[in-house]
Every structure is written in C-alpha cells, then in structure tokens.
Design an enzyme around this catalytic site. Sequence first.
Site, PDB file in Angstrom:
ATOM      1  CD  GLU A 200     -45.197  34.839   4.254  1.00 38.50           C
ATOM      2  OE1 GLU A 200     -45.561  34.235   5.418  1.00 38.50           O
ATOM      3  OE2 GLU A 200     -44.255  35.523   4.175  1.00 38.50           O
ATOM      4  NE  ARG A 293     -29.764  26.613   8.150  1.00 37.54           N
ATOM      5  CZ  ARG A 293     -29.459  27.952   7.991  1.00 37.54           C
ATOM      6  NH1 ARG A 293     -28.558  28.553   8.760  1.00 37.54           N
ATOM      7  NH2 ARG A 293     -30.151  28.987   7.143  1.00 37.54           N
ATOM      8  NE  ARG A 339     -23.746  36.057   6.108  1.00 42.37           N
ATOM      9  CZ  ARG A 339     -24.706  35.237   6.101  1.00 42.37           C
ATOM     10  NH1 ARG A 339     -24.741  34.391   5.122  1.00 42.37           N
ATOM     11  NH2 ARG A 339     -25.724  35.216   6.981  1.00 42.37           N
TER      12      ARG A 339
END
Length: 455
Positions: A200, A293, A339
């Site tokens: 891309e 998901r 995180r």
Amino acid sequence: MFNKILIANRGEIAVRIIRAARELGVGTVAIYSTADRDALHVHIADEAICVGPARSTESYLNMNNILSAAVATGAQAIHPGFGFLSENSKFARLCEEMNIKFIGPSAKVMDMMGDKINARAEMIKAGVPVTPGSEGEVHTTDEAVKIAEEIGYPIILKASAGGGGKGIRKVNTVEELVPAFEAAQAEAQAAFGNGAMFIERMIFPARHIEVQILGDSHGNVIHLGERDCSLQRNNQKVLEESPSVAIGHTLRNEITSAAVKAAQHVSYENAGTIEFLLDESSGKFYFMEMNTRVQVEHPVTEFVSGVDIVKEQIRVANGNELSVKQEDVTFSGHAIECRINAENPKFNFAPSPGKITNLFLPGGGVGLRVDSAMYSGYTIPPYYDSMIAKVIVHGENRFEALMKMQRALLEFDVEGVTTNVDFQLELISDPHVVAGDYDTSFLGNVFLPEYQKED
C-alpha cells in the site's frame, strides 16, 4: 442464555471474560498450559482444565485439545479473547462443525475480513475509502518492484494474514525494497504460516483511528465511537484514548458512518473494530484493516459509552439482539488506557519475566480501572506476551483523565520484575501528549530518542 462457556485464552483478558460471564450468570471453564497452573484465571473460573505444555503451539493454539476440553466440560460456547485463536477461521469453523458457539463472527466473515487483501476488496465494494495499493497477493520481489513503481514511494509492505505488527515493513526507496520484502515475507511465514504480502501507499505520519462496532444476528449494527491509537512502537499500540482530539464532529460522523457501512456490507456479527489511517494534512481517511475480535483497548470505549462490550459479545452469540440501539448510545467524558508490560524500556524493551514479590495496584475514586491477572507471589512466565496489566481512567474531560492517569501510574508498584510503568508515566506527562499533538511517528521519532538518552 448459555449455561457454560470456555475461555480459550489466558492472562487479563481471560479474567475479564470470566468476570463478565459470572455477572451474566454463566458458568466458566478456564484452560491453561502447564506454565499457567497457578494463573489467576485458573483460580477464579468455575472449572479449569490443562490443555498442554508451556509452548503456546501445544496449548493455547492446540485446537484439538481446546475443543476436547469444551466437550469434556459441557461448554456450549468458546470465547477466544484476543490473540491466539481469536481470528483463526479454521478454529471458528471447527466450533461450528461441533455445534459449539464461537463467540465472534462466522468463519466466512473472518476469512473475508481477516485477510487484508480480501478485506480491501470488500471495502471497495462497500464504498469505504482505501489507500492505493496492490489488487491481490504479492509473492515475489519482482512483482513488488513493479507494483511499488506504479503506486509510488513511500510504501508499506504487509503480511496478508498478519496482525500484531508482524510482517510489516516501511520502504522509502527502491533500494530498500528487496531486502525489506524478503525480511517481511520470512517473518510472516514464521508467524502465520503464510508468506503472502500486499503493498500500500504509506500514509505516514498519520493518525491511527479505530471505530468499535457491534453487530447481531438480527441485522443490527452500531458503533461505539472511535479510539485514537496513534502512540505506537514498532506498529504495536502503547497508549489509547477516546475520543480523539484530532477529529471534529463532522469528520467523526464520516468515519463512524464508514465503519458501520463496512460492517453492514459483510453482515457482521459480534464485536469488531474498523481501523483507519487519517491524513491530518488533507483530512482524508483510509480503511486499513478490520480486527474481528475484542480489542486490548476495549475498556476505553466502555468508559465513554457505558456499554459492556464483553457482555454484549456473549449475548449476541447467544442469539440475543444488541441491548442498545444507535440512538441509545451516548458518549461522555474522556478515557485513556496505558498498557503495562513486564519489560525494560531502557534495554530495548527486553521482556522481564519473574516472580512478583510485592504488588500494589492503584485504586480509589471514580473512573479508574485496572485489568490484570497479577497477584503478589505470582510468577510471570517467559513464554507469552509481556503485557501484565492495563490501567484505564475516565474523566469529565481530557485534562482530568490525564491527571488521573498520572496519579494512577505514580501509585502503581510492582516489585520483583521490571515494568514500563515509569516509561508510561513519562509518556503521559510529555507536553506533546498533554497537548494532543502527536501522530504515528511521534513515539519512534520524537519521544523514544529523547527517552533513551536519559540515564
């Protein structure tokens, strides 16, 4: 409602799913490897069953053992969490064949949207903007050189079956292309068993904007707003927030409408995320990929929307309609997630497994959540992902959320292993981040060089 579901995962996401199921009155079965015998998800589930040795290929990726565990325990459904088998259409198809409900989209839709080349083709059909790129799989360097010349540099190479930052290379010149292609292809083959690539035009720097969507089997599809995931290292997210400060009301409506259109086009069911790259200079956005998901960063959206995404996943898989319609969804305040990994940022983020000798997780006040599977005395195994916790905060506005996150990280204390808590604290306190002035290039090109200069 299901009587019992099996959670085909480990760590904090397994704990998160068990808690959601219990609040719905649904029994739970945990699976574990021999290395995870003492893990928290094993202790808090109603039942637990060992599915193999420490290596994930022999346990958490062992489809036969996991399905056998579901049959043996009478589980009616399997929630895959994220990672491992969560986007594996073969596993979803095996569940269907065994009359075990896979808590996620159908195998057919996973094949359509999990493969980046197929997903790109479907988005073009749906009228969702995509970046200029190859029209099919690219297998050789000769093909890659020809396509790159047509598209124009810089380009990005991506593994067709990839995810988690694997099999990706940025290429600025024709001289860089061949070695980059060969390295990315080898990495993709090793990680996914599939060396097919696609190419891309590179939109860089950009904002990484993703939209949370939910669909059910009754034809309902809604969005729960967007998340800004532009703070990344090696194509992996470090910090996420919602809403994005980079987009206004009009652009937000355009992006979320495009995401709903994309999900409707493929008759999507369950939770999913449509990811876009936003070129801030032009205001144009382009489809990048779909994650079929639940996402690591889903709590950010839960805070601003008030919708429990994991509970919705279970309800939808049970055949229920979504509990909310689009007109019922309202957004309030600002949420941020950091995180927390067992790793050493000063040594190239090397993993730091080991025994936790002391643990204090931040708490107190409204709008603070820590998702974790850690406890004092727990030994972090060296075999799996290094993420050990997520700190998520919600404030009435972005400034309050930033201050709350700084306070939470200052209180966060883990002894026995090295973590990235101090790194996250410096990042969330950086003037550029505080001002919302960052893109996908910021962490690697601006913040990390300065951070690594420090003693």
